[in-house]
Write an enzyme that holds these catalytic residues in place. Structure first.
Site, PDB file in Angstrom:
ATOM      1  N   ASP A  43     -61.433 -51.090  32.184  1.00  0.00           N
ATOM      2  CA  ASP A  43     -62.360 -51.616  33.253  1.00  0.00           C
ATOM      3  C   ASP A  43     -61.709 -51.479  34.493  1.00  0.00           C
ATOM      4  OD1 ASP A  43     -65.108 -53.535  33.320  1.00  0.00           O
ATOM      5  OD2 ASP A  43     -63.745 -53.850  34.949  1.00  0.00           O
ATOM      6  N   HIS A  49     -61.750 -53.467  36.737  1.00  0.00           N
ATOM      7  CA  HIS A  49     -61.064 -54.800  37.211  1.00  0.00           C
ATOM      8  C   HIS A  49     -60.255 -55.159  36.295  1.00  0.00           C
ATOM      9  CE1 HIS A  49     -65.308 -54.588  39.387  1.00  0.00           C
ATOM     10  NE2 HIS A  49     -64.317 -54.655  40.279  1.00  0.00           N
ATOM     11  N   ASP A  66     -67.136 -49.271  34.870  1.00  0.00           N
ATOM     12  CA  ASP A  66     -67.342 -49.207  36.515  1.00  0.00           C
ATOM     13  C   ASP A  66     -66.218 -48.659  37.269  1.00  0.00           C
ATOM     14  OD1 ASP A  66     -65.502 -50.952  35.342  1.00  0.00           O
ATOM     15  OD2 ASP A  66     -66.249 -52.876  36.269  1.00  0.00           O
ATOM     16  N   HIS A 104     -63.131 -61.279  31.871  1.00  0.00           N
ATOM     17  CA  HIS A 104     -62.663 -62.150  33.023  1.00  0.00           C
ATOM     18  C   HIS A 104     -62.703 -63.763  32.478  1.00  0.00           C
ATOM     19  CE1 HIS A 104     -62.297 -59.215  35.852  1.00  0.00           C
ATOM     20  NE2 HIS A 104     -63.542 -58.957  36.040  1.00  0.00           N
TER      21      HIS A 104
END
Length: 450
Positions: free
Chosen positions: A266, A268, A353, A229
């Site tokens: 991931d 996200h 995740d 990120h």
């Protein structure tokens, strides 16, 4: 990773909010070594999905300085911190550990228990050099990334500003970095983030040295803080420096591995990696992530810009997608894209995740899903780029599912049978949204002419 908001006013210096402009600075680097006798004891226990190591005390150091100042990045050949060609030729897996024990906020999901939980599970499952001999190598020593390494992706003003903010973090214990949501930092965050990025660089060196191996080892950076990120101008969503992006630039610069294929699974969207290479035709970024999740980027029509148009592929998956969806995505999207791109190395943002037990999202990946991905990515790298492949730990916040899934990824790299059935519980799964998944895949195939 997912951003967690904290009740702090961005205008109040008294509450630990720090702006990170800055000037050029020099950082003193050290070599670090993970001390095996400081690892979590094998009798540490999982309790209600939280890991409570029996002998972990506040202030215990997991890293120790063993060297003097360093002024350059890792090199190959004469570098004593890279395994010899003879050792690499025998290995099937090389990993490095950088747990960032000082970078922690109490009760935060991205905690300093994450990497030790993985290491403990690997020890208990006998997936370390202690039990496997030359088949597995742990890089015991490696250099932190240099400022120049970080600045190949991030603005120097951000890097220097963060380094300067460490004085305030030392005084206050924890600070929040303005403009990032905020993301927290402690007195050790800057240096431990350099160590994390350096672990990835060292693994790139190691797999690059395996060019003459018939069955080269896969690299895995068990590191934090995570990175995908972190945008070029600053931190974001638990992430400080873009570890996989920094490694990509290093692979190009140090080893002439011009064409880099990055897979991000991931849950996200890896917006930082996406932004770093959005107009670069030599780095293909492919992200699968849960539709509508943090940070809200990664739409299917985000495909790159200018010379880089077509080398960014985003596939948002509907909530409830699981093993069937991801297997189809790999076979119909990931593999064809990589085959067409013809990479020199494959790097992976490995977020765990998406697991059905993870608290921060609602996909239905299982330990078996991650075994499948590891197996297929290893084979893809062997077919396309001489086996050069490095995984980088990103998300994963249920410590049980994180640990078991990483361990099963290790088994995949070793060519061993999955033990996912010993952990996964099919009874908690529900029917996947197959129609929505098929529609999403077809739209991506149309946009990217697959």
């Amino acid at each position: 990773m997912q951003l967690q908001a904290f009740p702090c006013s961005p205008s109040s210096a008294d509450q630990g909010i720090v702006h990170v402009p800055g000037n050029m600075f020099l950082v003193r680097h050290h070599l670090y070594k993970w001390k095996s006798h400081f690892r979590i004891d094998a009798d540490g226990k999982f309790v209600e999905d939280q890991f409570f190591p029996k002998n972990l005390r506040s202030g215990r150091r997991f890293l120790r300085s063993i060297g003097a100042s360093i002024t350059c990045s890792n090199g190959i050949g004469k570098d004593p911190y890279i395994p010899s060609n003879e050792k690499i030729s025998d290995a099937r897996l090389i990993y490095a550990v950088a747990p960032a024990m000082g970078h922690n906020q109490e009760s935060h999901p991205e905690s300093h228990f994450r990497v030790p939980a993985i290491v403990n599970a690997l020890e208990k499952m006998e997936m370390t050099p202690k039990f496997r001999g030359s088949e597995i190598i742990e890089l015991q020593s490696f250099k932190p990334a240099s400022v120049d390494d970080i600045a190949s992706v991030h603005a120097r003003a951000y890097v220097s500003g963060l380094e300067k903010a460490m004085d305030q973090a030392s005084q206050q214990g924890i600070i929040f970095i303005d403009g990032s949501g905020p993301t927290y930092a402690t007195a050790t965050t800057f240096h431990e983030s350099l160590v994390a990025a350096g672990a990835g660089i060292a693994l790139v060196d190691s797999v690059a040295a395996s060019k003459n191996c018939l069955d080269p080892p896969v690299g895995f950076a068990l590191i934090r803080p995570p990175g995908h990120h972190a945008i070029p101008l600053g931190p974001m969503g638990f992430c400080v420096f873009g570890n996989v992006a920094i490694a990509a630039r290093y692979a190009q610069r140090a080893h002439g591995l011009k064409r880099v294929f990055i897979i991000d699974f991931d849950v996200h969207h890896g917006n930082g990696t996406n932004d770093a290479f959005y107009d670069d035709p030599d780095i293909f970024f492919l992200s699968t992530h849960q539709d509508g999740s943090y940070p809200g980027t990664g739409k299917v029509d985000e495909v790159g810009r200018g010379d880089g148009e077509g080398t960014t592929l985003n596939l948002p998956l509907p909530g409830g997608s699981g093993d069937i969806a991801m297997t189809t995505v790999f076979d119909e999207i990931i593999a064809p894209c990589a085959q067409r791109f013809k990479p020199d190395i494959i790097l992976v943002s490995a977020g765990y995740d998406g697991h059905v037990l993870d608290p921060l999202a609602s996909l239905q990946f299982t330990t078996g899903t991650y075994y499948m991905l590891a197996s297929k990515i290893k084979l893809l790298a062997k077919d396309l780029c001489g086996g050069r492949c490095v995984f980088f730990l990103e998300g994963g916040y249920n410590l049980k599912s994180l640990s078991y899934s990483v361990a099963d990824s290790f088994r995949a790299f070793l060519g061993e049978q999955s033990l996912a059935s010993e952990f996964d519980n099919p009874a908690i799964l529900y029917e996947e949204p197959s129609t929505k998944v098929k529609q999403a895949i077809q739209r991506v195939k149309h946009i990217h002419s697959l």
